[in-house]
Design a protein around this motif. Structure first.
Motif, PDB file in Angstrom:
ATOM      1  N   MET A   1       0.881  -1.197   0.000  1.00  0.00           N
ATOM      2  CA  MET A   1       0.000   0.000   0.000  1.00  0.00           C
ATOM      3  C   MET A   1       0.901   1.224   0.000  1.00  0.00           C
ATOM      4  O   MET A   1       1.879   1.273   0.720  1.00  0.00           O
ATOM      5  CB  MET A   1      -0.887  -0.030   1.243  1.00  0.00           C
ATOM      6  N   PRO A   2       0.586   2.252  -0.748  1.00  0.00           N
ATOM      7  CA  PRO A   2       1.415   3.467  -0.761  1.00  0.00           C
ATOM      8  C   PRO A   2       1.479   4.087   0.615  1.00  0.00           C
ATOM      9  O   PRO A   2       0.660   3.789   1.492  1.00  0.00           O
ATOM     10  CB  PRO A   2       0.674   4.375  -1.763  1.00  0.00           C
ATOM     11  N   ALA A   3       2.449   4.963   0.737  1.00  0.00           N
ATOM     12  CA  ALA A   3       2.644   5.591   2.050  1.00  0.00           C
ATOM     13  C   ALA A   3       1.402   6.320   2.489  1.00  0.00           C
ATOM     14  O   ALA A   3       1.029   6.308   3.656  1.00  0.00           O
ATOM     15  CB  ALA A   3       3.845   6.555   1.977  1.00  0.00           C
ATOM     16  N   GLU A   5      -1.625   5.518   1.838  1.00  0.00           N
ATOM     17  CA  GLU A   5      -2.604   4.533   2.306  1.00  0.00           C
ATOM     18  C   GLU A   5      -2.218   4.020   3.686  1.00  0.00           C
ATOM     19  O   GLU A   5      -3.090   3.750   4.528  1.00  0.00           O
ATOM     20  CB  GLU A   5      -2.696   3.373   1.316  1.00  0.00           C
ATOM     21  N   ASP A   6      -0.858   3.835   3.909  1.00  0.00           N
ATOM     22  CA  ASP A   6      -0.433   3.399   5.249  1.00  0.00           C
ATOM     23  C   ASP A   6      -0.833   4.422   6.294  1.00  0.00           C
ATOM     24  O   ASP A   6      -1.282   4.058   7.401  1.00  0.00           O
ATOM     25  CB  ASP A   6       1.105   3.220   5.264  1.00  0.00           C
ATOM     26  N   PHE A   7      -0.671   5.669   5.912  1.00  0.00           N
ATOM     27  CA  PHE A   7      -1.057   6.729   6.863  1.00  0.00           C
ATOM     28  C   PHE A   7      -2.558   6.689   7.166  1.00  0.00           C
ATOM     29  O   PHE A   7      -2.985   6.766   8.311  1.00  0.00           O
ATOM     30  CB  PHE A   7      -0.648   8.094   6.277  1.00  0.00           C
ATOM     31  N   LEU A   9      -4.515   4.088   6.836  1.00  0.00           N
ATOM     32  CA  LEU A   9      -4.843   2.855   7.566  1.00  0.00           C
ATOM     33  C   LEU A   9      -4.499   2.999   9.030  1.00  0.00           C
ATOM     34  O   LEU A   9      -5.225   2.522   9.904  1.00  0.00           O
ATOM     35  CB  LEU A   9      -4.061   1.682   6.949  1.00  0.00           C
ATOM     36  N   SER A  10      -3.367   3.698   9.290  1.00  0.00           N
ATOM     37  CA  SER A  10      -2.992   3.893  10.699  1.00  0.00           C
ATOM     38  C   SER A  10      -4.042   4.741  11.423  1.00  0.00           C
ATOM     39  O   SER A  10      -4.336   4.524  12.610  1.00  0.00           O
ATOM     40  CB  SER A  10      -1.603   4.536  10.808  1.00  0.00           C
ATOM     41  N   GLU A  13      -7.014   2.430  12.072  1.00  0.00           N
ATOM     42  CA  GLU A  13      -6.760   1.460  13.134  1.00  0.00           C
ATOM     43  C   GLU A  13      -6.651   2.140  14.497  1.00  0.00           C
ATOM     44  O   GLU A  13      -6.853   1.526  15.530  1.00  0.00           O
ATOM     45  CB  GLU A  13      -5.479   0.683  12.829  1.00  0.00           C
ATOM     46  N   ASN A  32     -12.179  -2.015  10.171  1.00  0.00           N
ATOM     47  CA  ASN A  32     -10.936  -1.790  10.894  1.00  0.00           C
ATOM     48  C   ASN A  32     -10.846  -2.703  12.111  1.00  0.00           C
ATOM     49  O   ASN A  32     -11.835  -3.350  12.520  1.00  0.00           O
ATOM     50  CB  ASN A  32     -10.785  -0.322  11.287  1.00  0.00           C
TER      51      ASN A  32
END
Length: 816
Positions: A1-3, A5-7, A9-10, A13, A32
């Motif tokens: 996942m691109p950065a 998307e990681d951001f 997702l974090s 979560e 989530n």
């Protein structure tokens, strides 16, 4: 996942909410981690791909489906509801659904954020329950509570008690100020109290405040005003707690007045308070005690002085009661009623109430008590006891006392002492009562009672049952001979004229006799048998006595059967009218007919009117029977040649019937009979009742066209003034004068006098009971106008009248 998307997702979560991504059909594409934990899922596989709507309970699935469809169409919305987790834990969710569009602007997916609000909802519900509980307490506390805004002075809340105290409904309070509710002077006072409370922060207490309420008048109130402030100290509200003290103040005043009255009553009640000390024999008393005993002031120094003033017959009883009290009996108390000694003046009745007081060893050291004059109470009790057993009007024994004496007599009769019960009833008493009034009737009853007492022997009992009924119990002597002599003497004594209200009045007496023990085993049976014997004497014409005979019961049963038959006779049409002609004595022509009621009994045939008319009157059937007679007579007369009249008798009950005039008018109208062809006959005894009302009624009937005839003239309380006072067109001379005319010349003279007076007054005279040509010639010679009797014709049914009239036209009247 691109950065990026990681951001993102974090962030998802790290949220505490359950965040899901749904496709436009509502299927879960992403959830989530916190969402899995909140939803108690074992893993994402349990949720991903599932229909989000299906997780909701059946009642909420429609709401959830509508929310998904709205979001799929591009509209965000929000709803909440209860939905259990996958493990069945009930939870309350606040759901927000928002559409996510792609580059073309079409909805690509739906973001659904579900927040677990179970704890918040539980807290809110608990707060609501607590608030409701507090509101209920506030509504039911017995004092009035109100909340007023300090800046505006507007009432924001009141409880139910305040509404009741001030007489204002909640709608009359909320949103209004003192200026809208109370007079100006009270408004100024309230504002000053509110100002002090708001400025000082202290509770202001108004101990007693007169308040003018809209519906309950002026009330006295006790009020506390407490300020409520903001955190910064600014006064926001005034809380008032008010109590209506009107009734408590009224009670306090009534209590004070009661205590004052009690003090005055004790001073005026001739009551004495005393104390006696056992060790020294010292006796202390209030000032009024000597007066109760008829002793001079200061003369009571010891108990011996008191005992000397008590009646010698009562003293031992009083001393014994005091001794028992001192010995500890009767709860250390005693009460006695006694008389004073006659040596000290008029005898008085006193009541003494005392109590012993004991020291620590249980030894009585003092007696204290109250002595009260109860003379008037005892005299009143004696009067009540007398009244309970005596008739108030005559002073004779009453029904209750008679029963007691009769029970005693029955007991003696079983031991061989015979007794006779004489039940008597006055003849013609009602006529006297109606003619001269109830006061004269009462005077007559007292005269009767005095004569009865003069007739009896010592030991006999005389009682009044009520009305004009009396009973004599004759004890001993030979019975029934003694009872017969007494009954004959009573009838003779009561038949002599009585002086009543300045006039001489004559009545008679009928007596029924029952003899003990053969005529009854108990009081009720003996009185029933004596009453049956009295009925037999009345039935035979009165003025006599009869002993009870077993056959009398059969006659009573026959009377009851006659009553039952009479009730059915009117309904079944068993009555009929017969007519007897009224003949002009000078011309020999028929001027009309008198209607005479007959009863054709289905088994007995024609029943004599003398037998059933009195029974019908006693049963209250005479008014409907008279109404039928009047209607039938008018209908029959309408078929006769004009101007033949029909005469109909009116009973006393009909004359008293408020609907009589309507009845007469209805009968004439229904038959089509002119009123001039109707004669209404009344007996002269009816004229004794309610004279003014009777005159007015007869005048109205006469004014309608009907003629008024007085029947049986000369047989009752005759007064020639009736001929002038009452609107009378005809006088009917009773047949008894015709019979007397044959026996002695005075009879003819009476008829001549009546006829002459009526001729002068323009009143027609009809002589009844003419049976011979000689009688016809005599009454015609005396100047009488009409005749009636078997010489001319016996009464005949209506269908025979045409033939009778036809024969009459062809014949010369006998004696003409």
């Amino acid at each position: 996942m691109p950065a990026g998307e990681d951001f993102l997702l974090s962030i998802l979560e790290g949220s505490t909410d359950c965040i899901k991504v749904l496709d436009t059909e509502g299927r879960v594409r992403f959830i989530n981690g916190p969402g899995l934990r909140l939803f108690e899922a074992g893993g994402a596989a349990e949720v991903i791909g599932a229909d989000w709507v299906a997780f909701w309970p059946e009642p909420l699935r429609g709401t959830a489906r509508a929310a998904v469809r709205a979001a799929a169409r591009g509209r965000a919305l929000r709803f909440d509801g209860a939905c259990p987790t996958l493990r069945g834990t009930p939870k309350q969710w606040d759901n927000a659904l928002a559409p996510i569009a792609d580059e073309s602007g079409a909805v690509a997916c739906i973001v659904c954020i579900s927040r677990d609000v179970s704890e918040r909802r539980a807290a809110e519900e608990k707060l609501r329950v607590t608030q409701d509980f507090l509101d209920q307490i506030l509504e039911h506390v017995p004092v009035g509570v109100f909340v007023k805004s300090v800046p505006s002075g507007i009432y924001e809340r009141v409880n139910r008690t305040a509404e009741r105290i001030f007489g204002l409904g909640r709608g009359g309070w909320i949103g209004r100020t003192d200026a809208e509710l109370f007079p100006a002077d009270q408004v100024r006072f309230f504002r000053e109290c509110d100002r002090r409370a708001a400025e000082t922060g202290e509770t202001v207490v108004i101990e007693e405040e007169p308040l003018d309420t809209p519906d309950r008048g002026t009330r006295l109130m006790r009020t506390k005003k407490v300020p409520l402030r903001h955190e910064d100290g600014t006064p926001l509200h005034i809380v008032g707690v008010t109590e209506d003290i009107t009734e408590s103040r009224r009670t306090e005043k009534a209590l004070r007045e009661s205590e004052e009255r009690l003090a005055r009553a004790i001073a005026a009640a001739r009551m004495g308070v005393w104390e006696w000390y056992a060790a020294t024999d010292a006796f202390h008393a209030s000032n009024g005690l000597e007066a109760l005993y008829g002793m001079p002031p200061g003369s009571i120094r010891s108990r011996t002085d008191i005992h000397a003033a008590i009646h010698p017959e009562d003293l031992p009883r009083v001393q014994a009661a005091m001794a028992r009290c001192i010995a500890g009996a009767d709860d250390d108390a005693f009460t006695q009623e006694f008389r004073t000694t006659p040596a000290r003046g008029p005898v008085r009745w006193l009541r003494v109430t005392g109590r012993a007081e004991r020291d620590g060893d249980g030894t009585p050291f003092r007696l204290s008590g109250v002595t009260q004059d109860i003379t008037e109470k005892r005299e009143a009790e004696e009067r009540v006891a007398y009244m309970a057993h005596h008739d108030a009007l005559t002073g004779l024994l009453n029904r209750a006392a008679l029963r007691e004496r009769l029970v005693e007599a029955i007991g003696r009769s079983r031991r061989g002492v015979r007794c006779a019960v004489l039940h008597l009833d006055l003849d013609r008493f009602k006529e006297v009562n109606d003619a001269f009034g109830h006061a004269a009737g009462d005077e007559l009853l007292r005269s009767v009672a005095a004569r009865l007492l003069a007739c009896v022997c010592r030991g006999d009992v005389v009682a009044r049952l009520g009305g004009d009924e009396f009973v004599i119990l004759r004890h001993g002597q030979e019975q029934p001979e003694g009872a017969a002599r007494l009954a004959a003497g009573v009838i003779a004594a009561l038949s002599r004229p009585h002086a009543v209200d300045g006039r001489q009045v004559s009545v008679g007496a009928s007596i029924g006799v029952a003899v003990l023990p053969e005529d009854g085993a108990d009081a009720a049976q003996v009185m029933r048998h004596a009453d049956l014997a009295l009925y037999g004497a009345k039935r035979e014409g009165g003025g006599r006595f009869r002993f009870f005979e077993p056959g009398m019961q059969l006659r009573v049963q026959a009377r009851r059967q006659l009553e039952e038959d009479l009730r059915r006779a009117l309904e079944k049409g068993e009555f009929e009218l017969h007519y007897q002609p009224l003949v002009n004595l000078a011309e020999g022509s028929v001027g009309g007919f008198e209607a005479l009621l007959r009863w054709r009994h289905p088994q007995r045939g024609l029943v004599c009117p003398d037998e059933f008319i009195p029974v019908a009157e006693a049963m209250g059937l005479i008014v409907p029977l008279g109404r039928w007679t009047l209607a039938r007579a008018c209908a029959d007369a309408a078929s006769w040649p004009q101007p033949l009249r029909v005469a109909v008798n009116l009973s006393a009950a009909q004359l008293a019937d408020p609907a009589l005039e309507e009845t007469v008018a209805a009968a004439l109208a229904a038959a089509g009979l002119p009123p001039r062809r109707l004669e209404l006959e009344i007996t002269e005894s009816l004229l004794l009742r309610d004279t003014e009302d009777t005159i007015a009624l007869l005048r109205r009937l006469r004014a309608s066209g009907a003629a008024i005839s007085m029947d049986d003239f000369g047989t009752g309380y005759s007064s020639l003034s009736y001929l002038i006072k009452f609107p009378i067109d005809k006088v009917k001379i009773d047949r008894s004068f015709v019979l007397a005319m044959d026996e002695r010349p005075e009879g003819a003279a009476i008829i001549s006098a009546i006829a002459g007076l009526c001729r002068t007054l323009g009143i027609v005279t009809t002589v009844e009971g003419i049976e011979t040509p000689a009688q016809r010639r005599q009454v015609a010679g005396q100047g009488c106008t009409e005749g009636q009797g078997y010489l001319f014709s016996p009464p005949c049914p209506a269908q025979a009248i045409p033939a009778l009239l036809e024969r009459w036209e062809c014949l010369v009247c006998p004696g003409g």
